[in-house]
Structures are given as C-alpha cells and as structure tokens.
Design a protein around this motif. Structure first.
Motif, PDB file in Angstrom:
ATOM      1  N   HIS A 139       0.864  -1.177   0.000  1.00  0.00           N
ATOM      2  CA  HIS A 139       0.000   0.000   0.000  1.00  0.00           C
ATOM      3  C   HIS A 139       0.908   1.238   0.000  1.00  0.00           C
ATOM      4  O   HIS A 139       1.509   1.578   1.019  1.00  0.00           O
ATOM      5  CB  HIS A 139      -0.903   0.008   1.242  1.00  0.00           C
ATOM      6  CG  HIS A 139      -2.098  -0.876   1.110  1.00  0.00           C
ATOM      7  ND1 HIS A 139      -3.344  -0.407   0.809  1.00  0.00           N
ATOM      8  CD2 HIS A 139      -2.213  -2.223   1.236  1.00  0.00           C
ATOM      9  CE1 HIS A 139      -4.193  -1.416   0.765  1.00  0.00           C
ATOM     10  NE2 HIS A 139      -3.529  -2.538   1.019  1.00  0.00           N
ATOM     11  N   PRO A 142      -0.967   7.102   1.012  1.00  0.00           N
ATOM     12  CA  PRO A 142      -1.585   7.333   2.329  1.00  0.00           C
ATOM     13  C   PRO A 142      -3.082   7.589   2.254  1.00  0.00           C
ATOM     14  O   PRO A 142      -3.794   7.392   3.239  1.00  0.00           O
ATOM     15  CB  PRO A 142      -0.852   8.574   2.862  1.00  0.00           C
ATOM     16  CG  PRO A 142       0.426   8.637   2.082  1.00  0.00           C
ATOM     17  CD  PRO A 142       0.103   8.069   0.725  1.00  0.00           C
ATOM     18  N   THR A 144      -5.184   5.946   0.563  1.00  0.00           N
ATOM     19  CA  THR A 144      -5.905   4.684   0.345  1.00  0.00           C
ATOM     20  C   THR A 144      -5.606   3.757   1.516  1.00  0.00           C
ATOM     21  O   THR A 144      -4.576   3.074   1.538  1.00  0.00           O
ATOM     22  CB  THR A 144      -5.462   4.029  -0.978  1.00  0.00           C
ATOM     23  OG1 THR A 144      -5.583   4.977  -2.029  1.00  0.00           O
ATOM     24  CG2 THR A 144      -6.308   2.807  -1.282  1.00  0.00           C
ATOM     25  N   PRO A 145      -6.455   3.716   2.545  1.00  0.00           N
ATOM     26  CA  PRO A 145      -6.180   2.878   3.728  1.00  0.00           C
ATOM     27  C   PRO A 145      -6.259   1.394   3.369  1.00  0.00           C
ATOM     28  O   PRO A 145      -7.004   0.987   2.468  1.00  0.00           O
ATOM     29  CB  PRO A 145      -7.286   3.285   4.710  1.00  0.00           C
ATOM     30  CG  PRO A 145      -8.390   3.795   3.849  1.00  0.00           C
ATOM     31  CD  PRO A 145      -7.734   4.444   2.658  1.00  0.00           C
ATOM     32  N   VAL A 162       1.121   5.472   5.431  1.00  0.00           N
ATOM     33  CA  VAL A 162      -0.152   4.749   5.404  1.00  0.00           C
ATOM     34  C   VAL A 162      -0.541   4.364   6.836  1.00  0.00           C
ATOM     35  O   VAL A 162       0.229   3.712   7.553  1.00  0.00           O
ATOM     36  CB  VAL A 162      -0.047   3.496   4.515  1.00  0.00           C
ATOM     37  CG1 VAL A 162      -1.369   2.735   4.518  1.00  0.00           C
ATOM     38  CG2 VAL A 162       0.342   3.899   3.099  1.00  0.00           C
ATOM     39  N   HIS A 163      -1.744   4.770   7.257  1.00  0.00           N
ATOM     40  CA  HIS A 163      -2.201   4.541   8.629  1.00  0.00           C
ATOM     41  C   HIS A 163      -2.774   3.134   8.773  1.00  0.00           C
ATOM     42  O   HIS A 163      -3.429   2.607   7.870  1.00  0.00           O
ATOM     43  CB  HIS A 163      -3.273   5.565   9.000  1.00  0.00           C
ATOM     44  CG  HIS A 163      -3.868   5.352  10.355  1.00  0.00           C
ATOM     45  ND1 HIS A 163      -3.175   5.575  11.527  1.00  0.00           N
ATOM     46  CD2 HIS A 163      -5.115   4.899  10.709  1.00  0.00           C
ATOM     47  CE1 HIS A 163      -3.951   5.284  12.538  1.00  0.00           C
ATOM     48  NE2 HIS A 163      -5.131   4.875  12.091  1.00  0.00           N
ATOM     49  N   ILE A 164      -2.478   2.520   9.936  1.00  0.00           N
ATOM     50  CA  ILE A 164      -3.089   1.241  10.285  1.00  0.00           C
ATOM     51  C   ILE A 164      -3.767   1.391  11.642  1.00  0.00           C
ATOM     52  O   ILE A 164      -3.225   2.032  12.564  1.00  0.00           O
ATOM     53  CB  ILE A 164      -2.038   0.106  10.302  1.00  0.00           C
ATOM     54  CG1 ILE A 164      -2.742  -1.231  10.592  1.00  0.00           C
ATOM     55  CG2 ILE A 164      -0.915   0.386  11.289  1.00  0.00           C
ATOM     56  CD1 ILE A 164      -1.819  -2.438  10.425  1.00  0.00           C
ATOM     57  N   ASP A 165      -4.931   0.830  11.736  1.00  0.00           N
ATOM     58  CA  ASP A 165      -5.679   0.919  12.987  1.00  0.00           C
ATOM     59  C   ASP A 165      -4.908   0.230  14.110  1.00  0.00           C
ATOM     60  O   ASP A 165      -4.300  -0.822  13.923  1.00  0.00           O
ATOM     61  CB  ASP A 165      -7.050   0.255  12.799  1.00  0.00           C
ATOM     62  CG  ASP A 165      -7.864   0.304  14.065  1.00  0.00           C
ATOM     63  OD1 ASP A 165      -7.936  -0.725  14.759  1.00  0.00           O
ATOM     64  OD2 ASP A 165      -8.414   1.390  14.341  1.00  0.00           O
TER      65      ASP A 165
END
Length: 621
Positions: A139, A142, A144-145, A162-165
């Motif tokens: 990925h 950023p 596009t989660p 890129v953020h991850i929960d």
C-alpha cells in the motif's frame, strides 16, 4: 509554442508503457551529468505514473529547478496530462520492481508485478507481487487505507505514511513498512517493522530480509519478534508494563538510560552505556540480569544497525569517489559527516575515504570555477567584439554621412554657381542690347558672355543659348567696308516704347512704386516670394487699385534703380504668382531692355534662377 509551467521530476525510460523509472536532478550542473549519462535514451510521461504517455525532455532550470517537460505537439499546444507538480515519490511504486526483482529471484522466487488501478485510487497506490501462489501487497498511497479483510490471503506492506488501525496492529503483532530515499537519479528501498507501543524500526536493507515459504516478509525485527513469542509461548499482544518486574534501582536506571539514548539516536552514548552495562553483568543475577541483558541486546541491535548504515554510506561514498561520480559524492558526503554528530569519530580508513571525497569535490569545484571563468572570458570577448563591430559600423556610417553631406554641399554650390552664371548671361545680353558700346567693348563683353554661358551649362534655356550664339557670331563676322553704311548695333536699335515714360507717370504712381520696391526688398531679405494680392493686403492704401498697364509701369519704376548685373526684384512676384509671370513680367523685362523668353517653360527657368539670385544678393543687405 505554449509555455509548460509543470515541474515533472519523474519519468520512465524508452517507452510510455515502461515501468523503468528515473528522477531528473534539480540542480543545473547535475543535470549536465545526467544528460551525459542518459545520452541516446528517451524519456516518457509513463502511463504507470498516471501520465499522458507523451515524450518528455529535460529542461535546465534558471529561476525554477531543473525538471522534465513535455514536447509540444505540432499545433503548439501542451499535451493533455494530469500530472501537475508531482514530486519524485510519485514513481516509488515503479521502484518496487527495480529494487526487489533481483532480490526475490535470488531466493528462488519468480515474481510477477501488477500495478492495480482503481477508480477511487491513483495509479500505483497498490502494487501486487505474486510469488508462487502467495502475494505481497504494498500500500503506497496514504490516501488509500489498507483493507484488513482483503489482505488476509497475503502479507501486507505499508508505505511510511499509510495509517493502520491500532487494534489491527495489536492483533497482527507487527506490520512491515517500506519507504524510498533518493540516491542520485534513483530511489533506494528501505524496509522497517512497526510494533505496537514501540513504533517503527527503519533502515533494513533487502539483503537482511527474506520472504519465507508462506510468502511473508521477514525482517530482523520480525525474526526477533517470532523468536520471543515462541520462547514465551504467548500471543502477539504485549504485556502491560506494570506487570514487568523491575531490577535494582541502579540497573533499572542504566537500562532506562540505554533505552533513552537509543530513542534519541545518540549512538556514541549508546556505545558508552552498553560498555558500562557489560561491566555490571558479573554482579547481577535473576531479574536484574535479565533486564540488563535485554538492554544490552537492545543497544547491540541499535549499534549493529548504525554500523551497518555507516558501512553502507562509506561503501557508497568510496565507490562514488573511485568512479568520479561528483553528484553522488556531493550528496553522500553531508550524510556521512552527519553520522559523526551522534557517533564516534571516523576510523583511519573512513577518514581516508572522506579525504578522497573532499579532494574530488575540491577539484570539481576548481574545475567548475575554471569553466565559469572561461565562459565569462568568452562572453566578455564576444561583448568586446560586438562593441568594436558596432563602433566600426558607426564610424562607417558617420564617414558615409559626411561624404553624402559633402556631395550635397558640392552639388548645391554648383547649382548656385550655375545660377549666378546664368544671371551674368542675362545681364551681359541686356547690356549688349541696351547700351551703345564700341566694338572693343562688345568683344570684351562677348568674351565674358561665353565664359558665363560655359559655367551656366545646362541651366541656360535654349533661347538664352541662342542669344549667346548670335552675339558670338556677330563679333566673329568680318569688318564692314569703309563705304558700307554703318549698321546699327543690336544695342542701339530702337525699342518699341510700349510704356509711359516714368517722368510722365501720374503723381499717385510714384509713391506706389516706392512702396512696392520697399515691400519687394523686405521679401528678398526674408527669402520669400509674393503676389500682387499680397502686396495690396500688405501695403493697404499705399498701393491703390491699378490697371494692368499701371501695374507694369509701377514695377518698371520699382526696378529702374536695380543694377544692370543684378536680377529684378519683381522676379519675386513672377515666382509667387505664375499667372503674373506670363501676363505682366514679360512686359516688365521688355520695358527695361531685358530678354524675355517666348516659351513659358524657358520663362519659368529664368524666373527661378533670378529668384535664387535675388535671395543670395539681398541676404546680408
């Protein structure tokens, strides 16, 4: 041709469908090296970059940075393209193949790359690497989660932004990340692993990582994580800090100092604290020894990582120096020196590499300065040459202007001389016609007449030349016999008295003649012609209304006192009023015993010559 305001930094090589990317240097001097390195290679606005597929050229920056730009189309319009001021990171998804293909093949894999293009995501947001039934999904964007459910079948690798929960990260235990850094005109892949509550440990090289049989990316952090989990037999969820046993106060303080130094990336401090901790190992046992050893291992991992980075930097710098790659040397040297701000001083081998790099950069700067000086000298020489050419051209133009002026002056003087000579011809012919002269006097005047006629040249009318010829023939004729009655000379022949004698003029015409002569003198000094109507307006009651015969009588009286070798003042009336010239001026000339040409064209020439002579004679009176 339109102006391209876009600053495109990335392109692909050889073909618009290519996935072989390249970065354009922003520095103008570095662009010269780049052009030399890629001479004969074409650049394209690749479709895999989200571009239009058009061909690109490199554009040297003066105000802006150097960049790629589109070739204009034949109509002079810019191609339709959606790429607007995109930075070098816009091609990172293509550098995935460049960086990993050889590495994966070396592990026995046959990778196939697919750049997923979704309607709601820009091209390159997702890069899929198929590995013998397994999938690595990167990925890169950023915006596009990642979809946790869609990635269960393969390993997921995230870009740096890129953020991850957090709950997903805790459930998974870790997540691998990827980022790219610029090195010359290429982008270098760096790997890292993010752990819950810890953050991301970056800067692993591909050679330190592998892809296992399940298609998972294994970094050194993942290896340690899996080993620790297997040893403890625990789930990936880390234990709360409150449940961890603390060692003695001194050992706990030392471990905290080591962890803080690692967190602040103070490599020299980490080395010193690690050495201090190793000295404390023999006196520790139990949980204190376990905590201390864990801190030492953490410090060793950090030091090993920094040593690896340091070796890589110096290896790249050494190779760049040996190959003379000025751009790479100038880019790497500041990064290498930055290492020493938080680490120990350079070894003799590292110092030698740095010294060689400094020497190469100094030579490059000196060579560039010489090139600039040579270019400045060439420009100055060209400017001097242009100035000399301009000065020579100006001198030529000045000389030509002076020559033209001299020619005009000579021509004007010649015209004036011929006009004066014509006036002399008219004056001499008048004297020969009016005065009773002896034969000797006539011969002398005819000789003067011939010289004046020769000087007047083509300014003489045909009638005037004819008169000259007649007088030459009369003087050249043989003398008459004594008993032959003496004929009357042309000058003694009686002239018809068509005008009233001035002595018989009415009293009111005498002051009118004086007023007219005064007005004509004024016009002669002002170098202007006049007319009878203008004289009447100018003189008013001094010039009453006169008949035609009275006008002629007034003009004859006005010019009665004009010298025999001077033109008549009434020629100014003839020049200013052509009708007057043909109607009255001939009568004035005849009344004063002067030759009046029968042809109107000849009369006009006589009037022009007389007028010019009047202006000359009265200029200083």
């Amino acid at each position: 041709m339109g102006v391209d305001n876009r600053q495109i930094q990335t392109a692909v090589l050889e073909d618009p469908e290519s996935d072989d990317p390249v970065v354009c240097p922003t520095d103008a001097d570095e662009l010269d090296e780049f052009r030399e390195e890629f001479s004969g290679t074409t650049f394209w606005c690749g479709v895999l970059l989200g571009g239009c597929g058009g061909q690109l050229l490199t554009r040297r920056g003066n105000v802006r940075v150097s960049h790629f730009a589109h070739f204009p189309d034949p109509d002079g319009l810019l191609p339709e393209c959606g790429r607007r001021s995109r930075d070098v990171a816009s091609a990172d998804h293509l550098y995935v193949r460049t960086a990993t293909q050889a590495w994966l093949r070396g592990q026995g894999h046959t990778p196939r790359y697919r750049y997923i293009d979704q309607d709601d995501a820009p091209v390159g947001s997702l890069v899929e690497i198929e590995l013998d039934g397994h999938t690595l999904l990167l990925h890169m964007d950023p915006t596009t989660p990642p979809d946790g459910d869609a990635t269960e079948a393969g390993d997921i690798i995230l870009g740096p932004g890129v953020h991850i929960d957090h709950h997903t990260l805790v459930r998974r235990g870790y997540v691998n990340r990827v980022k790219f850094v610029s090195s010359g005109n290429q982008r270098v892949m760096m790997l890292g692993t993010e752990l819950p509550h810890v953050g991301t440990d970056w800067d692993f090289e591909l050679a330190e990582c592998t892809v296992d049989e399940q298609g998972r990316l294994i970094t050194p952090v993942v290896t340690c994580f899996e080993a620790a989990r297997a040893a403890r037999g625990q789930a990936p969820v880390p234990q709360p800090r409150s449940k961890k046993a603390e060692g003695p106060v001194q050992i706990g303080a030392l471990t905290r100092l080591i962890n803080n130094a690692v967190q602040k990336k103070e490599t020299a401090a980490v080395r010193q604290l690690r050495d201090t901790a190793q000295l404390q190992v023999p006196r520790c046992e139990g949980q204190a020894l376990e905590h201390l050893q864990r801190a030492i291992d953490h410090a060793n991992d950090w030091i090993h990582q920094q040593n690896r980075v340091r070796r890589r930097f110096f290896a790249e710098l050494d190779e760049a120096v040996r190959h003379g790659h000025i751009f790479n040397v100038s880019s790497l040297t500041p990064q290498v020196r930055k290492l020493f701000l938080r680490d120990v001083a350079a070894t003799p081998q590292e110092a030698g590499i740095l010294q060689a790099a400094d020497t190469l950069l100094e030579e490059a700067r000196r060579h560039a300065a010489q090139k600039r000086r040579a270019a400045d000298e060439r420009r100055a020489a060209a400017a001097r040459e242009r100035e000399e050419c301009h000065a020579a051209a100006a001198e030529r133009r000045e000389a030509e202007a002076q020559e033209r002026h001299a020619q005009l002056v000579t021509q004007a003087q010649g015209r004036k001389a011929r006009n004066r000579a014509r006036g002399q011809v008219q004056s001499i012919t008048g004297r020969l016609r009016r005065e009773e002269l002896s034969t000797e006097q006539q011969k002398q005047l005819v000789e003067e007449l011939v010289l004046a006629a020769k000087e007047a040249g083509d300014h003489l009318s045909a009638a005037e030349q004819h008169k000259v010829n007649e007088w030459v023939e009369r003087i050249a004729a043989p003398a008459e016999e004594p008993d032959t009655p003496k004929s009357t000379s042309p000058a003694a022949q009686p002239q018809p008295a068509t005008l009233t004698d001035p002595a018989e003029l009415p009293a009111h015409l005498v002051p009118a003649a004086a007023a007219v002569r005064g007005a004509l003198k004024k016009a002669a000094r002002e170098r202007t012609t006049t007319s009878w109507n203008r004289l009447e307006h100018q003189l008013g009651s001094a010039l009453p209304s006169l008949s035609s015969n009275e006008r002629v009588q007034v003009l004859v009286e006005a010019d009665r006192s004009t010298a025999g070798d001077e033109p008549l003042l009434s020629s100014l009336l003839a020049a200013g009023d052509p009708h007057f010239a043909y109607q009255y001026y001939r009568h004035v000339l005849n009344a004063l015993g002067l030759d009046a040409p029968d042809d109107d064209e000849d009369l006009r020439d006589v009037v022009e010559a007389d007028t010019e002579q009047v202006f000359t004679d009265w200029r200083s009176r």
